[in-house]
Design a protein around this motif. Structure first.
Motif, PDB file in Angstrom:
ATOM      1  N   UNK A   1     111.098  59.806  91.483  1.00  0.00           N
ATOM      2  CA  UNK A   1     112.424  59.874  90.862  1.00  0.00           C
ATOM      3  C   UNK A   1     113.003  61.280  90.873  1.00  0.00           C
ATOM      4  N   UNK A   2     112.151  62.291  91.004  1.00  0.00           N
ATOM      5  CA  UNK A   2     112.625  63.681  91.101  1.00  0.00           C
ATOM      6  C   UNK A   2     112.721  64.132  92.552  1.00  0.00           C
ATOM      7  N   UNK A   3     113.027  63.194  93.434  1.00  0.00           N
ATOM      8  CA  UNK A   3     113.254  63.500  94.853  1.00  0.00           C
ATOM      9  C   UNK A   3     112.044  64.186  95.481  1.00  0.00           C
ATOM     10  N   UNK A   4     110.868  63.714  95.095  1.00  0.00           N
ATOM     11  CA  UNK A   4     109.592  64.180  95.654  1.00  0.00           C
ATOM     12  C   UNK A   4     109.421  65.699  95.510  1.00  0.00           C
ATOM     13  N   UNK A   5     109.714  66.190  94.315  1.00  0.00           N
ATOM     14  CA  UNK A   5     109.508  67.604  93.999  1.00  0.00           C
ATOM     15  C   UNK A   5     108.056  67.820  93.575  1.00  0.00           C
ATOM     16  N   UNK A   6     107.310  68.593  94.335  1.00  0.00           N
ATOM     17  CA  UNK A   6     105.916  68.850  93.979  1.00  0.00           C
ATOM     18  C   UNK A   6     105.823  69.798  92.790  1.00  0.00           C
ATOM     19  N   UNK A   7     106.820  70.632  92.586  1.00  0.00           N
ATOM     20  CA  UNK A   7     106.838  71.496  91.401  1.00  0.00           C
ATOM     21  C   UNK A   7     106.833  70.652  90.137  1.00  0.00           C
ATOM     22  N   UNK A   8     107.591  69.593  90.134  1.00  0.00           N
ATOM     23  CA  UNK A   8     107.636  68.707  88.971  1.00  0.00           C
ATOM     24  C   UNK A   8     106.267  68.096  88.703  1.00  0.00           C
ATOM     25  N   UNK A   9     105.553  67.731  89.761  1.00  0.00           N
ATOM     26  CA  UNK A   9     104.216  67.147  89.612  1.00  0.00           C
ATOM     27  C   UNK A   9     103.266  68.169  88.988  1.00  0.00           C
ATOM     28  N   UNK A  10     103.309  69.402  89.462  1.00  0.00           N
ATOM     29  CA  UNK A  10     102.465  70.454  88.885  1.00  0.00           C
ATOM     30  C   UNK A  10     102.800  70.647  87.407  1.00  0.00           C
ATOM     31  N   UNK A  11     104.084  70.668  87.093  1.00  0.00           N
ATOM     32  CA  UNK A  11     104.497  70.897  85.708  1.00  0.00           C
ATOM     33  C   UNK A  11     103.999  69.785  84.796  1.00  0.00           C
ATOM     34  N   UNK A  12     104.144  68.538  85.219  1.00  0.00           N
ATOM     35  CA  UNK A  12     103.722  67.424  84.374  1.00  0.00           C
ATOM     36  C   UNK A  12     102.198  67.376  84.244  1.00  0.00           C
ATOM     37  N   UNK A  13     101.505  67.687  85.318  1.00  0.00           N
ATOM     38  CA  UNK A  13     100.044  67.702  85.246  1.00  0.00           C
ATOM     39  C   UNK A  13      99.524  68.791  84.322  1.00  0.00           C
ATOM     40  N   UNK A  14     100.096  69.991  84.437  1.00  0.00           N
ATOM     41  CA  UNK A  14      99.651  71.102  83.580  1.00  0.00           C
ATOM     42  C   UNK A  14      99.985  70.835  82.119  1.00  0.00           C
ATOM     43  N   UNK A  15     101.128  70.220  81.864  1.00  0.00           N
ATOM     44  CA  UNK A  15     101.512  69.908  80.496  1.00  0.00           C
ATOM     45  C   UNK A  15     100.561  68.884  79.894  1.00  0.00           C
ATOM     46  N   UNK A  16     100.193  67.901  80.682  1.00  0.00           N
ATOM     47  CA  UNK A  16      99.276  66.867  80.188  1.00  0.00           C
ATOM     48  C   UNK A  16      97.908  67.458  79.857  1.00  0.00           C
ATOM     49  N   UNK A  17      97.441  68.379  80.682  1.00  0.00           N
ATOM     50  CA  UNK A  17      96.090  68.919  80.513  1.00  0.00           C
ATOM     51  C   UNK A  17      96.046  70.235  79.745  1.00  0.00           C
ATOM     52  N   UNK A  18      97.132  70.566  79.064  1.00  0.00           N
ATOM     53  CA  UNK A  18      97.160  71.862  78.368  1.00  0.00           C
ATOM     54  C   UNK A  18      96.160  71.930  77.225  1.00  0.00           C
ATOM     55  N   UNK A  19      95.672  70.763  76.756  1.00  0.00           N
ATOM     56  CA  UNK A  19      94.726  70.769  75.642  1.00  0.00           C
ATOM     57  C   UNK A  19      93.273  70.769  76.067  1.00  0.00           C
TER      58      UNK A  19
END
Length: 404
Positions: free
Chosen positions: A385-403
């Motif tokens: 949905x974000x036009x295949x932005x890999x930056x968005x994937x990195x951001x969501x992954x890092x946010x999920x695993x921040x704990x």
């Protein structure tokens, strides 16, 4: 009464435990979702920055992250750090460029193109089809791009040039002499050609593209139910004198691979000195003329398929490899590497591969729980949905695993 029913009847407390575990899992998932919706604290922000850029944030950067409205926004800020491109993305892409899957390789146009695409938010689902290559800009002070050597990228390395600033996009058709219709993203970069089109029969390009970008090596997609009529003449039908080995093993890879690897029939990499390990040389494209390598060892089985052109067909659209999620909007066949690249990069397996790999990078582990797999599926949907932005994937992954 079945064995499982007897076991449940004998231990009724297991049902209660399962219910409590489900409630707890739901509560944890809700807590995780709430955490993502709020800005990170200092510890979480530091962890996010480290996972994205590989270095700790400065005091000013930390303040910016903790002031963010949510963890994903904070992580996107971290993707602006030059180290994200010079280190994180480079280390992600480097193993894709060589047969040893090593990260310890020189920079080349394949790796640089991946870095540039992520930096500029170029839709990553054009990775295998675009007429695109990233080069050093005029301010970088490096030699001009050459179709026959790696001097530009060696100089970028030697001079420690900031790739987040000095990489700019260009087209392969303008720099390498390949027609635009014959370009196929990173598959037709000089770096890929020197690794996977050199020598051999061009099956390496197909195998490593599947491994690197669909996360499936050939052993994982073997299917002995596909017809063998497109398997080339160089594959003996009685390896070691046993036809059963062909029918139960060899056919499993070649019946699917050979019809698709035919897309590369007009490509080669010509090394300056083929007798050495030096890969100075360039990609060659002979429109309408099949490379001689497609006919080597043609006496192994003369009745086998004789490659006459670059027409390819995806026979894995049926059978067990249907699960790779091929696009219903594509015909599943075509001519040349560009249309094959579109077929591969449009699959569900392509999107899943990129997201799962990023998850491992930023979480420092593979997904291993129901919550993890739910997150991966969410990231796949967001990637699309974000036009295949890999930056968005990195951001969501890092946010999920921040704990953790």
């Amino acid at each position: 009464m079945t064995q499982s029913a007897r076991r449940t009847a004998a231990t009724p407390n297991l049902v209660a435990r399962a219910v409590r575990a489900t409630i707890c899992a739901g509560a944890l998932a809700l807590a995780g979702a709430n955490a993502l919706a709020a800005g990170p604290n200092a510890d979480q922000a530091t962890r996010i920055y480290n996972r994205i850029a590989g270095i700790p944030p400065t005091a000013a950067q930390l303040a910016q992250l903790t002031a963010s409205s949510d963890a994903v926004s904070a992580a996107l800020i971290a993707t602006n750090d030059p180290a994200f491109y010079n280190n994180t993305i480079r280390n992600l892409a480097a193993p894709w460029t060589n047969r040893d899957q090593s990260v310890f390789v020189p920079l080349n146009d394949y790796t640089a193109t991946v870095i540039g695409m992520v930096k500029d938010n170029v839709p990553f689902n054009t990775l295998l089809s675009a007429d695109l290559v990233y080069i050093g800009d005029s301010a970088s002070g490096v030699p001009a791009y050459s179709a026959s050597n790696n001097a530009m990228y060696d100089a970028l390395d030697t001079n420690n040039v900031d790739l987040s600033v000095h990489l700019v996009s260009s087209t392969q058709s303008a720099l390498s002499g390949i027609p635009a219709a014959a370009t196929a993203g990173v598959m037709t970069t000089r770096g890929a050609a020197s690794a996977f089109f050199i020598n051999g029969t061009n099956r390496a390009m197909f195998r490593f593209t599947m491994l690197n970008h669909l996360c499936n090596d050939l052993q994982l997609v073997m299917d002995i139910t596909r017809p063998p009529d497109r398997i080339r003449q160089d594959v003996t039908r009685s390896p070691g004198g046993a036809s059963t080995l062909f029918l139960t093993n060899c056919i499993g890879c070649h019946s699917g691979m050979d019809p698709m690897a035919q897309a590369f029939a007009y490509y080669n990499f010509t090394a300056t000195d083929p007798t050495t390990t030096d890969t100075t040389g360039q990609i060659v494209y002979t429109a309408g003329q099949v490379q001689p390598k497609y006919h080597i060892n043609n006496t192994n089985f003369p009745q086998g398929f004789n490659t006459m052109d670059d027409a390819w067909e995806n026979r894995w659209r049926a059978g067990p490899n249907y699960i790779l999620g091929w696009s219903a909007t594509l015909p599943g066949s075509g001519n040349g590497a560009k249309s094959l690249g579109t077929e591969l990069e449009s699959s569900a397996a392509f999107a899943s591969c990129q997201v799962t790999r990023v998850f491992k990078d930023v979480c420092l582990r593979a997904p291993n729980s129901s919550a993890d797999f739910t997150q991966v599926n969410s990231m796949i949907s967001s990637f699309q949905s974000h036009n295949y932005s890999l930056r968005q994937v990195f951001a969501e992954g890092a946010a999920y695993c921040m704990g953790n």
